[in-house]
Design a protein around this motif. Structure first.
Motif, PDB file in Angstrom:
ATOM      1  N   LEU A   1       0.817  -1.208   0.000  1.00 64.16           N
ATOM      2  CA  LEU A   1       0.000   0.000   0.000  1.00 64.16           C
ATOM      3  C   LEU A   1       0.854   1.263   0.000  1.00 64.16           C
ATOM      4  N   GLY A   2       2.018   1.207   0.642  1.00 61.62           N
ATOM      5  CA  GLY A   2       2.923   2.354   0.608  1.00 61.62           C
ATOM      6  C   GLY A   2       3.404   2.636  -0.802  1.00 61.62           C
ATOM      7  N   ALA A   3       3.790   1.575  -1.523  1.00 63.42           N
ATOM      8  CA  ALA A   3       4.207   1.729  -2.917  1.00 63.42           C
ATOM      9  C   ALA A   3       3.053   2.240  -3.769  1.00 63.42           C
ATOM     10  N   ALA A   4       1.854   1.699  -3.544  1.00 64.36           N
ATOM     11  CA  ALA A   4       0.679   2.101  -4.316  1.00 64.36           C
ATOM     12  C   ALA A   4       0.368   3.581  -4.117  1.00 64.36           C
ATOM     13  N   LEU A   5       0.420   4.043  -2.884  1.00 60.83           N
ATOM     14  CA  LEU A   5       0.056   5.426  -2.584  1.00 60.83           C
ATOM     15  C   LEU A   5       1.061   6.405  -3.186  1.00 60.83           C
ATOM     16  N   SER A   6       2.336   6.074  -3.096  1.00 61.72           N
ATOM     17  CA  SER A   6       3.368   6.942  -3.638  1.00 61.72           C
ATOM     18  C   SER A   6       3.276   7.032  -5.158  1.00 61.72           C
ATOM     19  N   VAL A   7       3.095   5.894  -5.822  1.00 62.32           N
ATOM     20  CA  VAL A   7       2.978   5.886  -7.279  1.00 62.32           C
ATOM     21  C   VAL A   7       1.700   6.600  -7.715  1.00 62.32           C
ATOM     22  N   ALA A   8       0.607   6.412  -6.985  1.00 69.73           N
ATOM     23  CA  ALA A   8      -0.639   7.125  -7.307  1.00 69.73           C
ATOM     24  C   ALA A   8      -0.427   8.634  -7.246  1.00 69.73           C
ATOM     25  N   GLY A   9       0.300   9.080  -6.231  1.00 71.22           N
ATOM     26  CA  GLY A   9       0.593  10.503  -6.123  1.00 71.22           C
ATOM     27  C   GLY A   9       1.408  11.007  -7.297  1.00 71.22           C
ATOM     28  N   TYR A  10       2.406  10.229  -7.710  1.00 71.88           N
ATOM     29  CA  TYR A  10       3.242  10.643  -8.843  1.00 71.88           C
ATOM     30  C   TYR A  10       2.432  10.695 -10.136  1.00 71.88           C
ATOM     31  N   LEU A  11       1.531   9.739 -10.336  1.00 72.62           N
ATOM     32  CA  LEU A  11       0.682   9.745 -11.530  1.00 72.62           C
ATOM     33  C   LEU A  11      -0.213  10.980 -11.556  1.00 72.62           C
ATOM     34  N   LEU A  12      -0.763  11.350 -10.407  1.00 71.40           N
ATOM     35  CA  LEU A  12      -1.609  12.546 -10.342  1.00 71.40           C
ATOM     36  C   LEU A  12      -0.792  13.811 -10.575  1.00 71.40           C
ATOM     37  N   GLN A  13       0.410  13.852 -10.035  1.00 66.14           N
ATOM     38  CA  GLN A  13       1.272  15.012 -10.247  1.00 66.14           C
ATOM     39  C   GLN A  13       1.627  15.155 -11.724  1.00 66.14           C
ATOM     40  N   THR A  14       1.825  14.036 -12.390  1.00 71.05           N
ATOM     41  CA  THR A  14       2.097  14.069 -13.829  1.00 71.05           C
ATOM     42  C   THR A  14       0.872  14.528 -14.602  1.00 71.05           C
TER      43      THR A  14
END
Length: 338
Positions: free
Chosen positions: A68-81
């Motif tokens: 879930l930590g990996a998922a949340l961080s990657v989700a944030g990066y996708l939204l920032q992109t």
């Protein structure tokens, strides 16, 4: 020189992840020695109580924190992109709060009728809530062109969803209020191997899909027109970003509740450490960094005032909020100089 920096950063993140993973296994109210952990994992331990604590409580929790930590961080990066802004994230944009509201509604309805919610039901409910919140944010984005207004709208929808969630929880039966309240504040406690399997079926394919989108993501960061000129189908690509980020954030919320600031702080820190903003470099770093960051915060949450366990969002906010403040100040300073 740059390749060396990337290698050192990846090695440091992996070492931090492995070290925190091990520390979370033997650190707790019942101390288990490193040797005892190894013996229990190999099935050679003589202490059945320690083995049960490790294999049925700590290990599934730690594996879930990593996922879930990996998922949340990657989700944030996708939204920032997608939004082309470093302070976009599932929590700030209200996506986690939308997922939280629909999951709380589902849990209360099921529990009040004596029914049990399974992992699939929670994930679907969270995804529906996250997509509803994302639809609101996208509708606002079409009418306003200032990111600051969009962020404020996301924060407001988050407050509204959280307020309605509190009202919903108030109507839960007394025996269910404690569990619902703990979940609504964010917590990794109570994870089972069934939860881990369900989360892995969602998170791992989504992470793989995000890595496959690294090349068009790099083109999209240069602008929509540039992306189109090099052959990126912008509309399907944007839909994929929205769906992946929403599904990753929804999975986190379904199992652990809303967790704040990880999706904003970790991608930025990873980019700073790597010295690169290329998706092909940042995405693996986000996965490793998000997992390590959440392992650290979870260890603090359950150990600092043991046996009382803090909500995970309280700890992530302490570390993540200063990063967001620094981002805002740095961004404003940059605009002032320009």
């Amino acid at each position: 020189m740059h390749t060396k920096r990337l290698t050192i950063t990846y090695v440091a993140l992996a070492a931090a992840l492995l070290g925190l993973f091990a520390l979370n296994l033997f650190w707790g109210s019942v101390a288990i020695s490193p040797r005892g952990v190894v013996q229990a994992l190999l099935g050679r331990g003589q202490d059945e109580l320690a083995a049960n604590i490790l294999l049925q409580l700590r290990l599934p929790r730690v594996v879930m924190v990593v996922l879930l930590g990996a998922a949340l961080s990657v989700a944030g990066y996708l939204l920032q992109t997608f939004f082309a802004n470093p302070i976009a994230g599932p929590f700030v944009m209200g996506i986690s709060s939308g997922a939280k509201l629909v999951v709380a509604l589902t849990m209360v309805v099921f529990l009040n009728h004596g029914l049990l919610t399974n992992s699939l039901t929670l994930i679907l409910a969270a995804f529906a809530g996250s997509m509803a919140a994302m639809a609101f944010v996208l509708s606002v984005a079409r009418r306003v062109h200032r990111m600051s207004i969009l962020v404020i709208c996301g924060v407001m929808i988050g407050y509204i969803c959280s307020a309605v969630t509190d009202i919903v929880v108030a109507f839960a039966q007394d025996s269910n209020i404690v569990n619902l309240h703990n979940w609504s504040m964010g917590s990794f406690s109570g994870m089972t191997w069934g939860n881990v399997a369900a989360a892995a079926l969602v998170v791992l394919p989504c992470l793989a899909a995000a890595f496959l989108l690294a090349k068009p993501m790099a083109a999209y960061q240069m602008g929509e027109q540039y992306a189109q000129s090099v052959g990126v189908a912008v509309r399907p690509f944007c839909v994929a970003l929205v769906l992946l980020s929403s599904l990753l954030a929804a999975c986190v919320t379904a199992f652990a509740g809303p967790i704040s600031f990880v999706g904003i702080a970790v991608p930025h820190l990873v980019k700073q450490a790597l010295g690169s903003a290329k998706p092909l470099h940042v995405l693996p770093g986000c996965a490793l960094g998000g997992a390590a960051f959440c392992l650290l915060c979870d260890l603090i949450a359950r150990s600092l005032f043991a046996p009382t366990e803090l909500s995970i969002s309280s700890v992530t906010a302490v570390f993540g909020a200063p990063v967001v403040i620094w981002l805002l100040v740095h961004r404003q300073s940059g605009e002032g100089r320009a």
